[in-house]
Enzyme design. Structure first.
Site, PDB file in Angstrom:
ATOM      1  N   GLU A 212       1.822  -0.400  -4.912  1.00 40.51           N
ATOM      2  CA  GLU A 212       0.810   0.592  -5.278  1.00 40.51           C
ATOM      3  C   GLU A 212       1.540   1.883  -5.602  1.00 40.51           C
ATOM      4  O   GLU A 212       1.680   2.778  -4.759  1.00 40.51           O
ATOM      5  CB  GLU A 212      -0.197   0.823  -4.145  1.00 40.51           C
ATOM      6  CG  GLU A 212      -1.398   1.612  -4.659  1.00 40.51           C
ATOM      7  CD  GLU A 212      -2.038   2.553  -3.656  1.00 40.51           C
ATOM      8  OE1 GLU A 212      -2.971   3.260  -4.035  1.00 40.51           O
ATOM      9  OE2 GLU A 212      -1.596   2.606  -2.491  1.00 40.51           O
TER      10      GLU A 212
ATOM     11  N   ASP B   9       0.830  -1.199   0.000  1.00 41.58           N
ATOM     12  CA  ASP B   9       0.000   0.000   0.000  1.00 41.58           C
ATOM     13  C   ASP B   9       0.872   1.259   0.000  1.00 41.58           C
ATOM     14  O   ASP B   9       1.844   1.349   0.754  1.00 41.58           O
ATOM     15  CB  ASP B   9      -0.849  -0.033   1.282  1.00 41.58           C
ATOM     16  CG  ASP B   9      -1.871   1.077   1.320  1.00 41.58           C
ATOM     17  OD1 ASP B   9      -2.818   1.034   0.528  1.00 41.58           O
ATOM     18  OD2 ASP B   9      -1.714   1.993   2.155  1.00 41.58           O
TER      19      ASP B   9
HETATM   20  C1  GLC Z   1      -3.964   3.248  -0.569  1.00 39.18           C
HETATM   21  C2  GLC Z   1      -5.250   2.485  -0.555  1.00 39.18           C
HETATM   22  C3  GLC Z   1      -6.356   3.390  -0.128  1.00 39.18           C
HETATM   23  C4  GLC Z   1      -6.035   3.908   1.252  1.00 39.18           C
HETATM   24  C5  GLC Z   1      -4.656   4.566   1.299  1.00 39.18           C
HETATM   25  C6  GLC Z   1      -4.188   4.764   2.712  1.00 39.18           C
HETATM   26  O1  GLC Z   1      -3.984   4.254  -1.520  1.00 39.18           O
HETATM   27  O2  GLC Z   1      -5.481   1.896  -1.803  1.00 39.18           O
HETATM   28  O3  GLC Z   1      -7.602   2.745  -0.122  1.00 39.18           O
HETATM   29  O4  GLC Z   1      -7.004   4.831   1.656  1.00 39.18           O
HETATM   30  O5  GLC Z   1      -3.681   3.767   0.680  1.00 39.18           O
HETATM   31  O6  GLC Z   1      -3.877   3.546   3.310  1.00 39.18           O
END
Ligand code: GLC
Length: 573
Positions: free
Chosen positions: A279, A201
């Site tokens: 991500e 993440d």
């Molecule tokens: C990432 C996740 C999102 C979340 C953020 C903070 O972007 O995909 O859903 O709110 O991280 O953890």
């Protein structure tokens, strides 16, 4: 060649958002039992790997991305035994499982943070980022990407803590080796249990500039919300994005993160065949192609209102050229943070055709495809406007900003908030044409409202019985992909140019060459194939009764997806 490819390069990944996927115990919240019962469905569909969004105990401020125990399972989702059963059931079906790993922050309810905030000299004080205020103000002008200052004052010790996301998600201090050791223990724990890797993440946010330099911009994060709302064109939206990047430039993508990724990779490499998916869209996270993350999402592909052949060609040209040698691409068009495919890229007239072309795009381009649950039946954004039912705090924030900064009347404010928030794409999976879409019993209120369009054929059960449904389209395409070495690991070679309304490309593997034709337009296309491609045998078409073989010419019906196997390439190469 095949033996050199890893499972994660070839598998089709399916993201499960556990709260909304399948409710095994009928309490209105998805759970692990529900996922287990859906595995036969996913196997039939052709899914080979699952990315599970956070399943850990959490106060659910950010829908699970605020973790209060990295070793557990949220009680509403089940127990650790249920989780292990899920893993066994998946392995029995040759499916892989990767978990969501949130490294940047914990929940403010995590024992580490509770200890850290309890006193200035608590041994865990330095596990988070604490600073003195300046004359009663936060330490600097940094913003939280989710609104307001990135610093929250904690009266307990009279200092501020840093959070890139909600204030209930304090950032860990990754410059403290104890934090790293603790998180690496978490990684090993789940790998020992048998998971196949992690989706990392928000990797770019893990480190901040150590000197805390102010961004010094004359605008703040709330101003960007207003600018975005007023942006009329894609270019204007892009400008707001660039302003955002400038605002957070000392808070993301600090160079140290790459050392950390290399170390994390080394931990994961202690186990055979695991995968790390970041991500992020930053190519830098591939490292030298072998020493950081295995996969980094090609998010630029989805960052447009309209996906056209021109857009795809340019994206592929740039993206593939940037990859270091040994790196493998990773394509997606949606997830739990974005609009659903039909809502994001539909034109309101040809949606049925467009979503098929786009699904085929992700499944035939070179790279590992990631699908989001519910896309296979064409779920759409549900813009419900009952503010009391909003669960994503981003929607509530937008509602407040609409009224406060833009003077929007409440009903319109609720609509814009629903559009901005992420609840719209997280509504429960639509299993049947039955109350609550068969997600939970009819007398139970699901955690988010169910999109009523389950009554219009957007549900699994009805589409299973309908041979021409979107669900069968996904199923058939996944079967073709599964059996095609070229689609799984072949090289990509475009054959059409930017003047066309269709995409024509080859996927070339030593064992097989495939020709892919995707018609992005409502007009038929009559395409003369390049000389070497005289005979091509049909493997898949979204249309019925297409010739089994074509010679020199390919005719594509409106929005047709066509895949063939090239019999003789010798003249072309
Ligand atoms: C990432 C996740 C999102 C979340 C953020 C903070 O972007 O995909 O859903 O709110 O991280 O953890």
């Amino acid at each position: 060649m095949t033996s050199q490819n890893s499972w994660w390069q070839e598998a089709v990944f399916y993201q499960i958002y556990p709260r909304s996927f399948a409710d095994g115990n009928g309490d209105g919240i998805g759970d692990i039992e529900g996922i287990i019962r859906s595995l036969d469905y996913l196997q039939w569909l052709g899914v080979e790997a699952i990315w599970l969004s956070p399943h850990y105990p959490s106060p659910q401020v950010d829908c699970g991305y605020d973790i209060s125990d990295y070793y557990g399972v949220a009680p509403e989702y089940g127990s650790l035994d249920d989780f292990k059963r899920l893993l066994r059931e998946m392995k029995r079906r040759n499916m892989r499982l990767i978990l969501d790993l949130v490294l940047n922050h914990t929940s403010d309810q995590h024992p580490w943070f509770r200890e850290s905030r309890s006193s200035r000299n608590n041994p865990r004080r330095d596990w988070y980022i604490w600073q003195e205020g300046r004359d009663g103000e936060p330490p600097n002008d940094w913003c939280s990407t989710f609104g307001g200052s990135a610093w929250t004052y904690d009266a307990m010790t009279g200092m501020y803590y840093y959070h890139f996301f909600f204030k209930e998600q304090p950032d860990l201090n990754w410059r403290n080796p104890e934090v790293k050791a603790a998180m690496f223990d978490v990684v090993r724990y789940w790998l020992d249990i048998g998971v196949d890797g992690f989706r990392l993440d928000a990797v770019g946010t893990i480190f901040e500039h150590p000197d805390l330099p102010p961004h010094g911009k004359p605008y703040g994060i709330d101003d960007l919300y207003v600018m975005l709302r007023k942006a009329q064109t894609q270019e204007e939206q892009l400008r707001v994005r660039l302003l955002f990047d400038e605002l957070v430039r000392y808070q993301v993508d600090m160079p140290e993160v790459h050392d950390l990724m290399r170390q994390l990779r080394a931990v994961v490499d202690e186990y055979p065949s695991k995968v790390l998916v970041g991500e992020s869209e930053e190519i830098a996270f591939y490292g030298n192609g072998k020493d950081e993350l295995h996969l980094v999402f090609n998010f630029p592909l989805m960052r447009t209102r309209q996906i056209t052949p021109q857009w795809v060609l340019q994206n592929q040209r740039e993206r593939l050229a940037q990859l270091p040698s040994g790196a493998w691409p990773c394509n997606t068009l949606g997830n739990h943070d974005s609009s659903r495919l039909r809502s994001a890229f539909g034109d309101g007239v040809h949606d049925e055709g467009l979503v098929r072309v786009l699904a085929a795009l992700v499944l035939t381009l070179k790279g590992t495809p990631f699908l989001y649950n519910g896309e296979e039946i064409g779920m759409t954004d549900y813009l419900f406007t009952d503010v009391a039912r909003f669960r994503d705090p981003l929607a509530l924030r937008a509602y407040d900003l609409e009224m406060r900064l833009l003077g929007t009347p409440p009903a319109d404010a609720a609509f814009h908030a629903a559009t901005y928030g992420r609840d719209k794409c997280r509504t429960p999976m639509q299993w049947r044409n039955a109350p609550n879409a068969g997600f939970c019993p009819k007398d139970v209120e699901p955690w988010l409202p169910v999109n009523p369009n389950y009554q219009e054929g957007i549900n699994v059960a009805e589409q299973e019985h309908e041979r021409d449904s979107l669900l069968h389209f996904y199923h058939d395409l996944l079967q073709v992909r599964r059996l095609s070495p070229a689609l799984r690991h072949g090289e990509y070679q475009p054959l059409s140019d930017e003047t066309k309304d269709y995409l024509l490309f080859l996927r070339l593997a030593p064992e097989q060459t495939c020709l892919v034709g995707l018609n992005f337009s409502p007009c038929s296309q009559d395409i003369n194939l390049p000389p070497g491609l005289s005979t091509v045998r049909l493997l898949f078409s979204s249309r019925h009764n297409q010739p089994k073989e074509i010679y020199q010419r390919l005719k594509l019906a409106p929005f047709e997806v066509w895949i063939g196997e090239v019999n003789d390439l010798s003249n072309l190469l």
